[in-house]
Design an enzyme around this catalytic site. Structure first.
Site, PDB file in Angstrom:
ATOM      1  N   TYR A   1      15.872 -18.750 -69.499  1.00  0.00           N
ATOM      2  CA  TYR A   1      15.619 -17.303 -69.658  1.00  0.00           C
ATOM      3  C   TYR A   1      14.124 -17.019 -69.636  1.00  0.00           C
ATOM      4  CZ  TYR A   1      16.143 -12.680 -71.936  1.00  0.00           C
ATOM      5  OH  TYR A   1      16.128 -11.343 -72.237  1.00  0.00           O
ATOM      6  N   ALA A   2      13.350 -17.849 -70.335  1.00  0.00           N
ATOM      7  CA  ALA A   2      11.903 -17.619 -70.430  1.00  0.00           C
ATOM      8  C   ALA A   2      11.235 -17.720 -69.069  1.00  0.00           C
ATOM      9  CB  ALA A   2      11.272 -18.614 -71.403  1.00  0.00           C
TER      10      ALA A   2
HETATM   11  N1  LIG Z   1      19.181  -7.111 -76.443  1.00  0.00           N
HETATM   12  C1  LIG Z   1      17.992  -7.627 -76.653  1.00  0.00           C
HETATM   13  O1  LIG Z   1      17.622  -7.883 -77.809  1.00  0.00           O
HETATM   14  C2  LIG Z   1      17.061  -7.897 -75.514  1.00  0.00           C
HETATM   15  C3  LIG Z   1      15.782  -8.402 -75.815  1.00  0.00           C
HETATM   16  C4  LIG Z   1      14.887  -8.655 -74.807  1.00  0.00           C
HETATM   17  C5  LIG Z   1      15.258  -8.412 -73.493  1.00  0.00           C
HETATM   18  N2  LIG Z   1      16.488  -7.936 -73.205  1.00  0.00           N
HETATM   19  C6  LIG Z   1      16.808  -7.693 -71.797  1.00  0.00           C
HETATM   20  O2  LIG Z   1      17.267  -6.365 -71.658  1.00  0.00           O
HETATM   21  C7  LIG Z   1      18.200  -6.290 -70.593  1.00  0.00           C
HETATM   22  C8  LIG Z   1      19.488  -5.680 -71.094  1.00  0.00           C
HETATM   23  O3  LIG Z   1      19.954  -6.445 -72.188  1.00  0.00           O
HETATM   24  P1  LIG Z   1      21.170  -5.982 -73.105  1.00  0.00           P
HETATM   25  O4  LIG Z   1      20.924  -6.559 -74.422  1.00  0.00           O
HETATM   26  O5  LIG Z   1      21.409  -4.550 -72.936  1.00  0.00           O
HETATM   27  O6  LIG Z   1      22.342  -6.850 -72.404  1.00  0.00           O
HETATM   28  P2  LIG Z   1      23.925  -6.693 -72.409  1.00  0.00           P
HETATM   29  O7  LIG Z   1      24.369  -5.744 -73.465  1.00  0.00           O
HETATM   30  O8  LIG Z   1      24.452  -8.092 -72.416  1.00  0.00           O
HETATM   31  O9  LIG Z   1      24.185  -6.025 -70.967  1.00  0.00           O
HETATM   32  C9  LIG Z   1      23.837  -6.753 -69.822  1.00  0.00           C
HETATM   33  C10 LIG Z   1      24.014  -5.872 -68.612  1.00  0.00           C
HETATM   34  O10 LIG Z   1      23.704  -6.657 -67.441  1.00  0.00           O
HETATM   35  C11 LIG Z   1      24.817  -6.596 -66.540  1.00  0.00           C
HETATM   36  N3  LIG Z   1      24.962  -7.823 -65.770  1.00  0.00           N
HETATM   37  C12 LIG Z   1      24.940  -9.094 -66.236  1.00  0.00           C
HETATM   38  N4  LIG Z   1      25.190  -9.950 -65.217  1.00  0.00           N
HETATM   39  C13 LIG Z   1      25.345  -9.192 -64.100  1.00  0.00           C
HETATM   40  C14 LIG Z   1      25.619  -9.492 -62.740  1.00  0.00           C
HETATM   41  N5  LIG Z   1      25.814 -10.754 -62.304  1.00  0.00           N
HETATM   42  N6  LIG Z   1      25.719  -8.463 -61.860  1.00  0.00           N
HETATM   43  C15 LIG Z   1      25.565  -7.195 -62.279  1.00  0.00           C
HETATM   44  N7  LIG Z   1      25.321  -6.833 -63.552  1.00  0.00           N
HETATM   45  C16 LIG Z   1      25.208  -7.845 -64.445  1.00  0.00           C
HETATM   46  C17 LIG Z   1      26.015  -6.378 -67.442  1.00  0.00           C
HETATM   47  O11 LIG Z   1      27.093  -5.888 -66.680  1.00  0.00           O
HETATM   48  P3  LIG Z   1      28.640  -6.167 -67.170  1.00  0.00           P
HETATM   49  O12 LIG Z   1      28.952  -5.064 -68.142  1.00  0.00           O
HETATM   50  O13 LIG Z   1      29.417  -6.110 -65.900  1.00  0.00           O
HETATM   51  O14 LIG Z   1      28.657  -7.532 -67.789  1.00  0.00           O
HETATM   52  C18 LIG Z   1      25.448  -5.373 -68.443  1.00  0.00           C
HETATM   53  O15 LIG Z   1      25.438  -4.087 -67.887  1.00  0.00           O
HETATM   54  C19 LIG Z   1      18.363  -7.724 -70.058  1.00  0.00           C
HETATM   55  O16 LIG Z   1      17.511  -7.922 -68.964  1.00  0.00           O
HETATM   56  C20 LIG Z   1      17.910  -8.563 -71.243  1.00  0.00           C
HETATM   57  O17 LIG Z   1      17.435  -9.825 -70.829  1.00  0.00           O
HETATM   58  C21 LIG Z   1      17.391  -7.673 -74.182  1.00  0.00           C
END
Ligand SMILES: NC(=O)c1ccc[n+]([C@@H]2O[C@H](COP(=O)([O-])OP(=O)(O)OC[C@H]3O[C@@H](n4cnc5c(N)ncnc54)[C@H](OP(=O)(O)O)[C@@H]3O)[C@@H](O)[C@H]2O)c1
Length: 222
Positions: free
Chosen positions: A128-129
């Site tokens: 991820y990093a």
């Molecule tokens: N939550 C945190 O604390 C946090 C912290 C730092 C960075 N982030 C970053 O913020 C972003 C959103 O995170 P989140 O926490 O909201 O994640 P999440 O709730 O797990 O949602 C992930 C999203 O990405 C989509 N996705 C994953 N794989 C995919 C693929 N192969 N094709 C199309 N769509 C795909 C998922 O679609 P589906 O619904 O179809 O699975 C969902 O809409 C990410 O880039 C994550 O790395 C999050």
């Protein structure tokens, strides 16, 4: 954002959904393809989706991301490739496909969702990093190439935000301990990240480009 058209990946839930809601409230028309419409693991599908877009995209938010936790010496090649494909290569492909239209119209805003794990480390997050560090590099590189054309490119690096991803990767006990040590004393709300994304993606941002803006309640400042 009235009159603007935005493309947001990962809009089905979490931070991406909050971004879609915020943009719509600000008057943008938002395209938020589901995974069934656009699977970001599939490079050819990403290229085909972008090529088939019949509308001028003014704003691109690369939000979708995955973060499978594994010690560096247990990461399988296929998992490494999937993390890089979704988190880094798909954003690159979408930027490459959509930025030329922004350049031609002399307006564009791109916001890539990075992570604090692109800047500080925690065990189990090597794949991820490197993907999110790559996102930071992509952001800076494109910012330099696109700034002369009024296309501004920034990244937002969230800390711990209350989404499915966070609850999947941290036990309830770990989250209690973690929030106790967070300067702000709580997890972030997806809407708080969306607010920052909305600023960077709007006309109100007219000068910031190439930045990785951390939004983490003070976590990385300790
Ligand atoms: N939550 C945190 O604390 C946090 C912290 C730092 C960075 N982030 C970053 O913020 C972003 C959103 O995170 P989140 O926490 O909201 O994640 P999440 O709730 O797990 O949602 C992930 C999203 O990405 C989509 N996705 C994953 N794989 C995919 C693929 N192969 N094709 C199309 N769509 C795909 C998922 O679609 P589906 O619904 O179809 O699975 C969902 O809409 C990410 O880039 C994550 O790395 C999050």
């Amino acid at each position: 954002m009235i009159g603007r058209i935005a493309l947001v990946t990962g809009g089905s839930r979490g931070i991406g959904r909050a971004v879609v809601e915020r943009f719509e409230k600000l008057g943008a028309r938002v395209l938020a393809p589901s995974r069934a419409e656009l699977d970001l693991r599939d490079g050819a599908a990403v290229e085909a989706y972008a090529a088939a877009l019949g509308e001028p995209i003014d704003i691109l938010v690369n939000d979708a991301g995955i973060n499978p936790i594994a010690a560096y010496d247990t990461i399988a090649d296929a998992d490494l490739q999937e993390v890089l494909a979704v988190n880094l290569i798909a954003p690159f492909r979408l930027c490459r496909a959509l930025a030329p239209g922004m350049v031609a119209r002399r307006y564009g805003r791109i916001v890539n969702i990075s992570s604090i794990w692109s800047l500080v480390a925690k065990p189990g997050r090597a794949a991820y990093a490197i993907s999110k560090s790559g996102v930071n590099g992509l952001t800076r590189s494109l910012a330099v190439e696109l700034a002369p054309h009024n296309v501004l490119v920034n990244a937002v690096a969230p800390g711990f935000v209350a989404t499915e991803l966070t609850y999947r990767n941290n036990t309830p006990e770990a989250l209690v301990a973690l929030t106790a040590n967070l300067p702000i004393g709580r997890l972030g709300d997806p809407a708080e990240i969306a607010e920052l994304v909305a600023f960077l993606a709007s006309e109100r941002n007219s000068f910031a480009t190439g930045q990785v803006v951390v939004c983490d309640g003070g976590y990385s400042s300790l």
